[in-house]
Design an enzyme around this catalytic site. Structure first.
Site, mmCIF file in Angstrom:
data_model
loop_
_atom_site.group_PDB
_atom_site.id
_atom_site.type_symbol
_atom_site.label_atom_id
_atom_site.label_comp_id
_atom_site.label_asym_id
_atom_site.label_seq_id
_atom_site.Cartn_x
_atom_site.Cartn_y
_atom_site.Cartn_z
ATOM 1 N N GLU A 133 0.806 -1.215 0.000
ATOM 2 C CA GLU A 133 0.000 0.000 0.000
ATOM 3 C C GLU A 133 0.846 1.275 0.000
ATOM 4 O O GLU A 133 0.603 2.174 -0.813
ATOM 5 C CB GLU A 133 -0.945 0.010 1.214
ATOM 6 C CG GLU A 133 -2.081 -0.985 1.139
ATOM 7 C CD GLU A 133 -3.114 -0.626 0.078
ATOM 8 O OE1 GLU A 133 -3.119 0.521 -0.411
ATOM 9 O OE2 GLU A 133 -3.916 -1.512 -0.265
ATOM 10 N N THR A 134 1.810 1.374 0.910
ATOM 11 C CA THR A 134 2.503 2.662 1.077
ATOM 12 C C THR A 134 4.002 2.544 1.316
ATOM 13 O O THR A 134 4.628 3.520 1.716
ATOM 14 C CB THR A 134 1.906 3.439 2.270
ATOM 15 O OG1 THR A 134 2.077 2.674 3.472
ATOM 16 C CG2 THR A 134 0.439 3.748 2.053
#
Length: 343
Positions: A133-134
């Site tokens: 995701e990040t």
């Protein structure tokens, strides 16, 4: 070149540069929605549902801005773009992300183990999700959440299925979240789709599934790894994660096109038992053949090369509820496993 002539030449160049600088158009400022009629109608209806001061809601939404980049980024790839699992995997299962995953696991091992005890989700899966995701918080998004959600609520681009109603519900959830947590709605930043924090939760998911895992009295998906870990594990548990079950098995897909097509009809939803796979010519590994639960034949295209296949379980399907993509789920699984092996 004589000195006097050189000075004149330099003066001409400087004047030309200044003229170009004056003539060059400045990038337009993002314009607030202001009192636009459809936005204010939404504000009044949302205020009633939220039991909030209509002037507060109107004032917030009047300051939301239309962001053309958001409308561009939400568009799907051009038609005919080939899916390529090998290329997709290489973006996420790579040395930099694995090293960051090792550090995240080391620094938060206590919380990862507590989350597994409570919800049954292994650390490798949580680590895989946060990494995909990040990159463990390195890329949480630079768009104001209010702007992104307003743009997709009131100016959703044409050329794809209209999802403006979904984003309007998320915009309302964001306002509810801001009131609940005492946030300035103009401050939070996130992705172009309005997702927030290390786990990239949409506002409605924060309201429903995020947890204060470190018990400090607030939910912080940007600054509290404990809350991030607990929220991800809780989310997966709510979407059917089964403690101790695998995510997938190795499988050789049926040779016959018709049999393969029949197994692919339900897509990623587990719909066949091991006997059903065998009846249609799919060969599972020993563990898969003995599995008592339902399975889905997952096809991962590799551009012009032959596709890859796995047999996904209910836990594979649970990961796709986080992001509705089998490519995403496999990247999460394989990144988490790569980090686990390095440990």
């Amino acid at each position: 070149m004589p000195r006097t002539l050189a000075r004149r030449f330099l003066s001409v160049l400087l004047l030309a540069a200044c003229s170009l600088a004056v003539a060059a158009p400045r990038p337009p400022e993002l314009q607030p929605y202001g009192e636009r009629e459809d936005v204010m109608r939404f504000a009044d209806a949302a205020a009633q549902r939220l039991e909030a001061d209509p002037q507060w809601v109107r004032g917030v939404l009047a300051q939301a801005r239309l962001v053309p980049t958001v409308a561009r980024l939400i568009m799907p790839p051009p038609p005919g773009t080939a899916k390529d699992w090998a290329a997709y995997r290489a973006r996420f299962v790579e040395p930099r992300r694995i090293a960051a995953g090792l550090a995240f696991w080391r620094d938060n091992e206590r919380w990862l183990n507590l989350a597994e005890e409570r919800w049954g989700v292994p650390p490798a899966i949580v680590v895989g999700i946060v990494g995909v995701e990040t990159l463990y918080g390195q890329h949480t998004g630079s768009f104001r959440v209010l702007d992104a959600l307003a743009t997709l609520s009131f100016d959703f681009p044409s050329g794809r299925r209209d999802r403006s109603e979904f984003f309007r519900s998320e915009l309302e959830a964001f306002l509810r979240l801001a009131r609940r947590e005492g946030l300035d709605p103009l401050e939070p930043k996130g992705s172009y789709a309005g997702a927030i924090g290390l786990p990239q939760f949409m506002p409605s998911s924060i309201l429903k599934y995020a947890v204060d895992f470190d018990a400090d009295g607030r939910i912080d998906l940007l600054g509290s790894p404990a809350d991030v870990i607990g929220s991800v594990a809780h989310y997966l548990a709510e979407f059917g994660w089964q403690r101790g079950a695998p995510t997938h098995f190795a499988v050789a897909a049926p040779v016959e096109v018709r049999d393969r097509a029949l197994l692919l009809v339900p897509d990623i939803l587990p719909s066949f038992d091991a006997a059903g796979f065998a009846e249609r010519g799919a060969t599972l590994d020993a563990a898969g053949a003995a599995w008592p639960g339902k399975l889905a034949l997952i096809e991962l295209q590799n551009g012009d090369a032959a596709p890859s296949y796995v047999a996904g379980t209910t836990n594979f399907y649970a990961i796709t509820r986080y992001n509705w993509s089998s490519y995403y789920a496999m990247a999460v699984i394989e990144l988490g496993e790569a980090v686990r092996r390095q440990r």
